[in-house]
Design a protein around this motif. Structure first.
Motif, PDB file in Angstrom:
ATOM      1  N   SER A   1      64.306 118.984  -9.047  1.00  0.00           N
ATOM      2  CA  SER A   1      65.691 118.618  -8.763  1.00  0.00           C
ATOM      3  C   SER A   1      66.298 119.587  -7.756  1.00  0.00           C
ATOM      4  O   SER A   1      65.767 120.673  -7.514  1.00  0.00           O
ATOM      5  CB  SER A   1      66.534 118.576 -10.033  1.00  0.00           C
ATOM      6  N   GLY A   2      67.411 119.138  -7.170  1.00  0.00           N
ATOM      7  CA  GLY A   2      68.102 119.975  -6.189  1.00  0.00           C
ATOM      8  C   GLY A   2      69.593 119.897  -6.416  1.00  0.00           C
ATOM      9  O   GLY A   2      70.088 118.945  -7.032  1.00  0.00           O
ATOM     10  N   ILE A   3      70.282 120.896  -5.921  1.00  0.00           N
ATOM     11  CA  ILE A   3      71.739 120.880  -6.031  1.00  0.00           C
ATOM     12  C   ILE A   3      72.328 121.432  -4.740  1.00  0.00           C
ATOM     13  O   ILE A   3      71.795 122.387  -4.160  1.00  0.00           O
ATOM     14  CB  ILE A   3      72.198 121.668  -7.283  1.00  0.00           C
ATOM     15  N   GLN A   4      73.403 120.795  -4.289  1.00  0.00           N
ATOM     16  CA  GLN A   4      73.990 121.216  -3.013  1.00  0.00           C
ATOM     17  C   GLN A   4      74.834 122.476  -3.180  1.00  0.00           C
ATOM     18  O   GLN A   4      75.580 122.585  -4.144  1.00  0.00           O
ATOM     19  CB  GLN A   4      74.914 120.132  -2.489  1.00  0.00           C
ATOM     20  N   PRO A   5      74.752 123.375  -2.227  1.00  0.00           N
ATOM     21  CA  PRO A   5      75.642 124.543  -2.264  1.00  0.00           C
ATOM     22  C   PRO A   5      76.950 124.187  -1.548  1.00  0.00           C
ATOM     23  O   PRO A   5      77.162 124.593  -0.419  1.00  0.00           O
ATOM     24  CB  PRO A   5      74.847 125.596  -1.496  1.00  0.00           C
TER      25      PRO A   5
ATOM     26  N   LEU B   1      66.511 111.940   3.359  1.00  0.00           N
ATOM     27  CA  LEU B   1      66.159 113.361   3.174  1.00  0.00           C
ATOM     28  C   LEU B   1      65.940 113.657   1.686  1.00  0.00           C
ATOM     29  O   LEU B   1      65.011 114.372   1.309  1.00  0.00           O
ATOM     30  CB  LEU B   1      67.284 114.245   3.752  1.00  0.00           C
ATOM     31  N   MET B   2      66.765 113.063   0.854  1.00  0.00           N
ATOM     32  CA  MET B   2      66.609 113.288  -0.590  1.00  0.00           C
ATOM     33  C   MET B   2      65.289 112.701  -1.083  1.00  0.00           C
ATOM     34  O   MET B   2      64.589 113.307  -1.902  1.00  0.00           O
ATOM     35  CB  MET B   2      67.804 112.672  -1.334  1.00  0.00           C
ATOM     36  N   ALA B   3      64.912 111.543  -0.553  1.00  0.00           N
ATOM     37  CA  ALA B   3      63.622 110.951  -0.927  1.00  0.00           C
ATOM     38  C   ALA B   3      62.488 111.888  -0.495  1.00  0.00           C
ATOM     39  O   ALA B   3      61.524 112.110  -1.236  1.00  0.00           O
ATOM     40  CB  ALA B   3      63.467 109.584  -0.270  1.00  0.00           C
ATOM     41  N   ALA B   4      62.630 112.459   0.699  1.00  0.00           N
ATOM     42  CA  ALA B   4      61.585 113.380   1.185  1.00  0.00           C
ATOM     43  C   ALA B   4      61.484 114.599   0.259  1.00  0.00           C
ATOM     44  O   ALA B   4      60.389 115.055  -0.068  1.00  0.00           O
ATOM     45  CB  ALA B   4      61.898 113.813   2.614  1.00  0.00           C
ATOM     46  N   ASP B   5      62.638 115.125  -0.192  1.00  0.00           N
ATOM     47  CA  ASP B   5      62.635 116.261  -1.137  1.00  0.00           C
ATOM     48  C   ASP B   5      61.769 115.961  -2.351  1.00  0.00           C
ATOM     49  O   ASP B   5      61.019 116.809  -2.828  1.00  0.00           O
ATOM     50  CB  ASP B   5      64.047 116.478  -1.717  1.00  0.00           C
ATOM     51  N   ILE B   6      61.955 114.756  -2.841  1.00  0.00           N
ATOM     52  CA  ILE B   6      61.319 114.391  -4.120  1.00  0.00           C
ATOM     53  C   ILE B   6      59.841 114.054  -3.914  1.00  0.00           C
ATOM     54  O   ILE B   6      58.970 114.524  -4.648  1.00  0.00           O
ATOM     55  CB  ILE B   6      62.081 113.197  -4.747  1.00  0.00           C
TER      56      ILE B   6
ATOM     57  N   ASP C   1      75.588 109.905 -11.187  1.00  0.00           N
ATOM     58  CA  ASP C   1      76.003 109.585  -9.817  1.00  0.00           C
ATOM     59  C   ASP C   1      74.831 109.602  -8.825  1.00  0.00           C
ATOM     60  O   ASP C   1      74.964 109.119  -7.704  1.00  0.00           O
ATOM     61  CB  ASP C   1      77.129 110.537  -9.353  1.00  0.00           C
ATOM     62  N   GLN C   2      73.695 110.174  -9.236  1.00  0.00           N
ATOM     63  CA  GLN C   2      72.538 110.236  -8.328  1.00  0.00           C
ATOM     64  C   GLN C   2      71.515 109.134  -8.583  1.00  0.00           C
ATOM     65  O   GLN C   2      70.468 109.073  -7.928  1.00  0.00           O
ATOM     66  CB  GLN C   2      71.842 111.605  -8.451  1.00  0.00           C
ATOM     67  N   LYS C   3      71.830 108.267  -9.556  1.00  0.00           N
ATOM     68  CA  LYS C   3      70.857 107.249  -9.966  1.00  0.00           C
ATOM     69  C   LYS C   3      70.450 106.352  -8.782  1.00  0.00           C
ATOM     70  O   LYS C   3      69.271 106.082  -8.570  1.00  0.00           O
ATOM     71  CB  LYS C   3      71.493 106.403 -11.066  1.00  0.00           C
TER      72      LYS C   3
ATOM     73  N   ALA D   1      71.714 109.080   6.678  1.00  0.00           N
ATOM     74  CA  ALA D   1      70.305 109.307   6.335  1.00  0.00           C
ATOM     75  C   ALA D   1      70.140 110.239   5.123  1.00  0.00           C
ATOM     76  O   ALA D   1      69.015 110.546   4.735  1.00  0.00           O
ATOM     77  CB  ALA D   1      69.574 109.895   7.544  1.00  0.00           C
ATOM     78  N   TYR D   2      71.245 110.668   4.540  1.00  0.00           N
ATOM     79  CA  TYR D   2      71.208 111.583   3.382  1.00  0.00           C
ATOM     80  C   TYR D   2      70.168 111.155   2.329  1.00  0.00           C
ATOM     81  O   TYR D   2      69.350 111.964   1.891  1.00  0.00           O
ATOM     82  CB  TYR D   2      72.629 111.638   2.793  1.00  0.00           C
ATOM     83  N   PRO D   3      70.159 109.847   1.937  1.00  0.00           N
ATOM     84  CA  PRO D   3      69.197 109.464   0.889  1.00  0.00           C
ATOM     85  C   PRO D   3      67.744 109.562   1.348  1.00  0.00           C
ATOM     86  O   PRO D   3      66.848 109.699   0.517  1.00  0.00           O
ATOM     87  CB  PRO D   3      69.560 108.005   0.585  1.00  0.00           C
TER      88      PRO D   3
ATOM     89  N   ILE E   1      62.774 123.566  -8.309  1.00  0.00           N
ATOM     90  CA  ILE E   1      64.227 123.444  -8.215  1.00  0.00           C
ATOM     91  C   ILE E   1      64.652 124.076  -6.886  1.00  0.00           C
ATOM     92  O   ILE E   1      64.219 125.189  -6.562  1.00  0.00           O
ATOM     93  CB  ILE E   1      64.935 124.207  -9.368  1.00  0.00           C
ATOM     94  N   PHE E   2      65.509 123.370  -6.150  1.00  0.00           N
ATOM     95  CA  PHE E   2      65.879 123.940  -4.864  1.00  0.00           C
ATOM     96  C   PHE E   2      67.368 123.783  -4.583  1.00  0.00           C
ATOM     97  O   PHE E   2      68.066 122.981  -5.187  1.00  0.00           O
ATOM     98  CB  PHE E   2      65.053 123.305  -3.730  1.00  0.00           C
ATOM     99  N   ILE E   3      67.821 124.582  -3.619  1.00  0.00           N
ATOM    100  CA  ILE E   3      69.222 124.560  -3.211  1.00  0.00           C
ATOM    101  C   ILE E   3      69.290 123.722  -1.938  1.00  0.00           C
ATOM    102  O   ILE E   3      68.714 124.091  -0.902  1.00  0.00           O
ATOM    103  CB  ILE E   3      69.719 126.003  -2.954  1.00  0.00           C
TER     104      ILE E   3
ATOM    105  N   TYR F   1      70.352 121.750   3.470  1.00  0.00           N
ATOM    106  CA  TYR F   1      70.379 120.755   4.557  1.00  0.00           C
ATOM    107  C   TYR F   1      71.369 119.640   4.192  1.00  0.00           C
ATOM    108  O   TYR F   1      72.121 119.160   5.034  1.00  0.00           O
ATOM    109  CB  TYR F   1      69.011 120.098   4.743  1.00  0.00           C
ATOM    110  N   HIS F   2      71.324 119.215   2.933  1.00  0.00           N
ATOM    111  CA  HIS F   2      72.249 118.162   2.505  1.00  0.00           C
ATOM    112  C   HIS F   2      73.701 118.623   2.599  1.00  0.00           C
ATOM    113  O   HIS F   2      74.582 117.860   3.004  1.00  0.00           O
ATOM    114  CB  HIS F   2      71.947 117.739   1.056  1.00  0.00           C
ATOM    115  N   ALA F   3      73.930 119.884   2.222  1.00  0.00           N
ATOM    116  CA  ALA F   3      75.315 120.377   2.220  1.00  0.00           C
ATOM    117  C   ALA F   3      75.918 120.344   3.624  1.00  0.00           C
ATOM    118  O   ALA F   3      77.128 120.216   3.787  1.00  0.00           O
ATOM    119  CB  ALA F   3      75.361 121.794   1.646  1.00  0.00           C
TER     120      ALA F   3
HETATM  121  N1  TRP Z   1      72.055 114.575  -3.729  1.00  0.00           N
HETATM  122  C1  TRP Z   1      71.990 115.543  -4.800  1.00  0.00           C
HETATM  123  C2  TRP Z   1      73.426 115.877  -5.257  1.00  0.00           C
HETATM  124  O1  TRP Z   1      74.372 115.700  -4.528  1.00  0.00           O
HETATM  125  C3  TRP Z   1      71.316 116.830  -4.373  1.00  0.00           C
HETATM  126  C4  TRP Z   1      69.881 116.606  -4.045  1.00  0.00           C
HETATM  127  C5  TRP Z   1      69.310 116.688  -2.797  1.00  0.00           C
HETATM  128  C6  TRP Z   1      68.835 116.271  -4.942  1.00  0.00           C
HETATM  129  N2  TRP Z   1      67.976 116.442  -2.890  1.00  0.00           N
HETATM  130  C7  TRP Z   1      67.649 116.166  -4.171  1.00  0.00           C
HETATM  131  C8  TRP Z   1      68.783 116.041  -6.322  1.00  0.00           C
HETATM  132  C9  TRP Z   1      66.409 115.836  -4.751  1.00  0.00           C
HETATM  133  C10 TRP Z   1      67.556 115.694  -6.897  1.00  0.00           C
HETATM  134  C11 TRP Z   1      66.399 115.597  -6.122  1.00  0.00           C
HETATM  135  O2  TRP Z   1      73.597 116.352  -6.335  1.00  0.00           O
END
Ligand code: TRP
Ligand code: ADP
Length: 320
Positions: free
Chosen positions: A5-9, A127-132, A145-147, A123-125, A36-38, A41-43
């Motif tokens: 999982s990730g969370i935005q700073p 990048l998020m797909a790539a994270d996962i 909210d992330q479902k 394109a946010y989603p 787990i990552f911060i 890039y999304h922020a």
């Molecule tokens: N979009 C998530 C949020 O706003 C943060 C996030 C980015 C994330 N990449 C992810 C969460 C990958 C889970 C997996 O909270």
């Protein structure tokens, strides 16, 4: 089992983040291999103050470790320290339908609130797909909210696999019902955008102020009260043992027990739960080099896996 999982700073972390996402990650780190990552890039899609981004990134790291993330066990890193994720974002964008991204609630909400419709936000989603997918993750603990973002991730993985051959594992979201939407002090979803948060790294005075400001109805002290519609109880229940929660529910239903007293009990429980947190955070904050090293180590470990998946994807499309 691999958990990611990730969370935005992008601001101070709050009880909704802790109960909805961080606690799941911390609890799962002993059951599987956790990444787990911060998500810095999304922020960048919402934060444009470089110093603030740097500071918030370190704050998230401090909060997460102080809450119980063990960086020896868990691979904990800054998203931007694994640049492989950007190449995978491009490879996924090849299969990402514009229509699917146009339907993303988070994107539509931001536009509706006056944010400029940039390519990054759109394109946010992806990048998020790539994270996962980069880490071949099995489960992804997030709040409700992330479902939809998880559904998009699954769609992109399936499409890529169909078009280029089996490359990615299809991940599952992990959203326990009781913490899917943690209420804020006004009873709506707790969110930094709504000014209704109880911050986990607030000072004792700030925490008290936030908890005492929880909105309650005007039922007189002596009358019975409904725990199901009482935000103080809803939050208490999420921190308490079942016995403690039952006890407060019984007192509310019986009458003669006021919201002010319930708030004090919630405050005491919050302080008890986060007692070790403040001390640990102060200790970690005193050693910024140590913290940087933890994040660098995490990134190195993450990159080993990231390179493997990226190689598979590059071969699948014909770049190698
Ligand atoms: N979009 C998530 C949020 O706003 C943060 C996030 C980015 C994330 N990449 C992810 C969460 C990958 C889970 C997996 O909270
Ligand atoms: P915010 O809504 O304050 O901007 P984020 O969107 O950055 O919070 O959320 C970070 C993580 O915390 C996500 O996994 C999100 O689903 C979870 N989360 C945030 N607020 C809540 C909440 N009130 N209840 C449950 N989970 C939440």
């Amino acid at each position: 089992m691999r958990v990611l999982s990730g969370i935005q700073p992008s601001g101070k972390l709050h009880l909704g983040n802790y109960l909805g996402m961080m606690k799941q990650c911390i609890d799962l780190q002993v059951k599987g291999e956790a990444y787990i990552f911060i998500a810095n890039y999304h922020a960048l899609t919402t934060v444009s103050d470089a110093d603030k981004l740097r500071q918030d990134t370190l704050d998230v790291a401090l909060d997460f470790i102080s809450c119980g993330l063990d960086p020896k066990r868990t691979i904990f890193f800054r998203q931007s320290d694994v640049p492989e994720v950007q190449e995978l974002t491009w490879l996924l964008s090849i299969v990402a339908p514009v229509g699917l991204l146009e339907r993303a609630h988070s994107y539509k909400d931001k536009i509706a609130h006056g944010k400029e419709a940039t390519v990054g936000l759109f394109a946010y989603p992806v990048l998020m797909a790539a994270d996962i997918l980069l880490y071949q993750s099995d489960i992804v603990p997030v709040g409700k909210d992330q479902k939809q973002h998880l559904e998009i991730t699954r769609d992109l993985a399936v499409k890529f696999n169909l078009k280029f051959g089996e490359t990615f594992k299809i991940p599952e979201p992990y959203i326990p019902e009781e913490v899917a939407v943690v209420p804020g002090t006004d009873g709506q979803k707790m969110s930094k955008s709504y000014n209704n948060t109880i911050e986990i790294s607030g000072s004792p005075a700030e925490t008290k102020k936030a908890i005492m400001s929880i909105v309650t109805d005007s039922t007189p002290l002596e009358d019975p009260k409904n725990p199901d519609t009482c935000t103080v109880y809803q939050l208490y229940k999420l921190l308490a043992t079942p016995e403690q929660a039952n006890e407060m529910a019984t007192k509310l239903r019986a009458g003669g027990y006021g919201y002010g007293t319930a708030k004090k009990e919630l405050l005491a429980l919050f302080n008890e739960k986060f007692a070790g947190f403040r001390a640990k955070r102060a200790e970690l904050a005193a050693d910024p080099e140590g913290l940087e090293k933890v994040l660098q180590d995490g990134a190195e470990r993450a990159r080993v896996e990231a390179r493997k998946t990226l190689k598979l994807a590059r071969r699948a499309v014909g770049l190698e």
